[in-house]
Design an enzyme around this catalytic site. Structure first.
Site, PDB file in Angstrom:
ATOM      1  N   LYS A  52      46.767  36.082  43.031  1.00  0.00           N
ATOM      2  CA  LYS A  52      46.509  36.433  41.769  1.00  0.00           C
ATOM      3  C   LYS A  52      47.569  35.855  41.041  1.00  0.00           C
ATOM      4  CE  LYS A  52      45.322  41.035  43.609  1.00  0.00           C
ATOM      5  NZ  LYS A  52      45.666  42.270  44.480  1.00  0.00           N
ATOM      6  N   GLN A  96      50.257  46.524  45.227  1.00  0.00           N
ATOM      7  CA  GLN A  96      49.372  45.711  46.213  1.00  0.00           C
ATOM      8  C   GLN A  96      49.252  46.764  47.558  1.00  0.00           C
ATOM      9  OE1 GLN A  96      47.916  42.649  45.986  1.00  0.00           O
ATOM     10  NE2 GLN A  96      46.798  43.215  47.821  1.00  0.00           N
ATOM     11  N   ASP A 119      44.853  47.753  37.829  1.00  0.00           N
ATOM     12  CA  ASP A 119      43.870  47.934  39.086  1.00  0.00           C
ATOM     13  C   ASP A 119      42.584  49.317  38.706  1.00  0.00           C
ATOM     14  OD1 ASP A 119      43.879  46.390  41.252  1.00  0.00           O
ATOM     15  OD2 ASP A 119      45.849  47.428  42.052  1.00  0.00           O
TER      16      ASP A 119
END
Ligand SMILES: NC(=O)c1ccc[n+]([C@@H]2O[C@H](COP(=O)([O-])OP(=O)(O)OC[C@H]3O[C@@H](n4cnc5c(N)ncnc54)[C@H](OP(=O)(O)O)[C@@H]3O)[C@@H](O)[C@H]2O)c1
Length: 284
Positions: A52, A96, A119
């Site tokens: 990422k 994460q 997200d």
């Protein structure tokens, strides 16, 4: 059979994102900023976080990873995220997953401010998505919709079967399919006859996290199959939830693993980050 490869889509998308990133820099006099919060050293998470970051930097974004040991107290991580929420130079924040067991997902979901939640896991986004209101959309289902659009796969009026009901893939995927006017069959581990359900699908989206769960007998002739699963085989290769060689003989189109859904997820994360950055700029 048509392979639904991400590469042509992500190449085009990344060019657009890099251009928009330059526009943002000329307006804000700084690059868009994505901060990833990594707790512990789960090997897959370390790799995903690095990927990422590399993608963010290649598009012109600024990227930071905040690392905490697996023993970190949830309160300590929460307090750091609160300070990121308040930092005007941070546009996107991503926690994460998976997190250590000491973290309660039902609490963590609320930690990132919705305007920076790239997200799109905050319940406000899921609620808005279910109601068809504008919101950030979780990256994997949003990426699947873009992939299907690129390959001109029809959705309206089709029967879509989704296997899996996680908050990050299955549930938002079902909401998006419904919004796109598919008739939705939603399966999970309590579905008694999975095969009878999947065989009705013109569009089969599998996100069960079970390697090889779906063989050819689960697939309707000429269906379009999207395989979200990612598994590391004993030979250190990547494989999905669908048995590719068998499925490829029956499906009319299918995503490979790797090279299908995964790269789309990262591209959509970058898009959400840029949207969050422009959102901050417009509200400052
Ligand atoms: N390519 C990407 O970018 C990407 C992104 C995210 C995830 N993934 C991968 O996608 C897979 C799914 O991820 P996730 O986070 O959604 O997983 P998850 O949270 O473990 O959810 C799995 C879902 O599948 C259902 N399920 C499990 N076994 C089943 C079975 N035998 N029959 C029917 N349903 C079954 C579960 O049902 P219950 O709800 O009843 O337990 C659950 O809803 C994993 O392999 C993950 O690594 C890939």
């Amino acid at each position: 059979m048509l392979e639904l490869l991400a590469k042509p889509v992500t190449q085009k998308k990344n060019e657009i994102l890099a251009k928009k990133c330059r526009e943002f820099i000329s307006r804000a006099h700084r690059p868009p900023q994505l901060t990833v919060v990594l707790v512990g050293e789960d090997p897959a998470s370390v790799i995903y976080t690095r990927k990422k970051g590399e993608m963010a930097v290649s598009l012109g974004f600024e990227h930071k990873t905040l690392c905490f040991p697996a023993t970190a107290a949830p309160e300590e991580v929460k307090s750091k995220i609160q300070s990121l929420n308040e930092d005007p130079l941070v546009d996107g924040i991503l926690i994460q997953r998976p997190l250590p067991k000491s973290f309660r997902e039902d609490e963590v979901l609320f930690w990132v401010d919705p305007s920076k939640d790239v997200d799109a896991f905050h319940p406000i986004h899921m609620g808005r998505l279910s109601l068809g209101l504008p919101c950030f959309v979780p990256c994997t289902p949003a990426g699947i919709m873009e992939l299907l659009k690129h390959y001109q796969i029809p959705i309206a009026g089709k029967t879509a079967c989704i296997v899996g009901r996680s908050s990050i893939v299955g549930r938002p995927m079902a909401a998006l399919m419904l919004a796109a006017n598919a008739t939705v069959i939603h399966c999970h581990s309590h579905t008694p006859d999975l095969r009878a359900m999947t065989r009705q699908a013109d569009l089969l989206i599998v996100a069960a996290g079970k390697r090889g769960l779906i063989d050819g007998s689960f697939i309707k002739k000429d269906a379009v199959v999207v395989d979200v699963g990612i598994h590391r085989t004993p030979e250190s290769k990547l494989a999905g939830d669908v048995l590719y060689p068998e499925a490829a003989k029956i499906a009319s189109a299918m995503t490979p693993v790797p090279g299908g859904v995964g790269p789309m997820t990262i591209a959509l994360l970058m898009e959400n980050t840029l949207s969050a950055a422009f959102g901050q700029l417009d509200h400052s």
